[in-house]
Scaffold this motif. Structure first.
Motif: not given
Length: 227
Positions: A129-142, A148-154
């Motif tokens: 309930n507290a999770l936001t799209v912004e937090e997930l966007e930050e996780l994506k950038e993180y 480093r592994n391209k397959h895992l990153r994708e």
């Protein structure tokens, strides 16, 4: 060949042991069903896991032997939907009982055999309930910066994007209270998937995590720290 015969011997051996235990305890045997009819509900049974199980002769052969021996001993074999057994196990039971994710997944399979439902724990619901799209966007950038592994990153980025899309689809709901109940337009599996992305990915973005004890504080006490 000798190696092939040896594998066949061990499959029969394990099948006999499994049926023997079930007979001694007077219990049914619960296994994952291999046939998935609903394409949209494959869950964690898609991709590599699906291919590994579907095309694994050893696995199919073992199940066939278990069924044959169980039928001979009049022991019931229950096949259950394999969707999300790994995800639910790792999030709900691995941290709670300090067991491996494989044993936790087996626990979920057994519960399904008993007809039990997997309710999402209250503290997980509060977290979602507290999770936001912004937090997930930050996780994506993180993930973009650290994995480093391209397959895992994708793979991570694809999962995060799906989670973001799902959260955005909930924004029109009054108060955006997440209650995955029967009769809603969302499956409980959707919430488990978002939860996995939000809590497991930050813990171990570069490798498969084996220890899920870090989730215990969130599960039991509702405490959580970001990446």
């Amino acid at each position: 060949s000798g190696s092939k015969d040896k594998r066949e011997y061990f499959r029969w051996h394990y099948a006999h042991e499994i049926v023997k235990i079930a007979k001694e305890k007077g219990k049914a045997i619960v296994i994952e069903g291999l046939e998935i009819k609903e394409k949209g509900k494959r869950g964690d049974f898609s991709g590599r896991k699906s291919r590994r199980i579907r095309h694994s002769f050893s696995y199919k052969s073992l199940l066939s032997k278990i069924k044959t021996l169980a039928k001979r001993e009049e022991i019931e074999v229950i096949e259950v939907n394999p969707s999300y057994t790994s995800i639910i196990g790792m999030l709900k039971y691995a941290p709670q009982y300090m067991i491996t994710k494989d044993i936790a997944a087996a626990y979920v399979i057994a519960r399904r055999g008993l007809g039990l439902q997997e309710k999402i724990p209250d503290n997980y619901i509060k977290f979602l309930n507290a999770l936001t799209v912004e937090e997930l966007e930050e996780l994506k950038e993180y993930v973009k910066k650290t994995v480093r592994n391209k397959h895992l990153r994708e793979k991570h980025i694809k999962e995060i994007k799906k989670a973001i899309k799902f959260l955005q689809s909930l924004e029109s709901k009054p108060g955006r209270v997440l209650e995955p109940l029967d009769g809603t337009s969302f499956s409980t599996y959707d919430f488990w998937r978002v939860l996995k992305v939000a809590v497991v990915t930050p813990l171990s973005p570069e490798k498969v995590r084996r220890d899920f004890s870090a989730l215990k504080e969130l599960l039991i006490q509702g405490k959580w720290g970001g990446p």
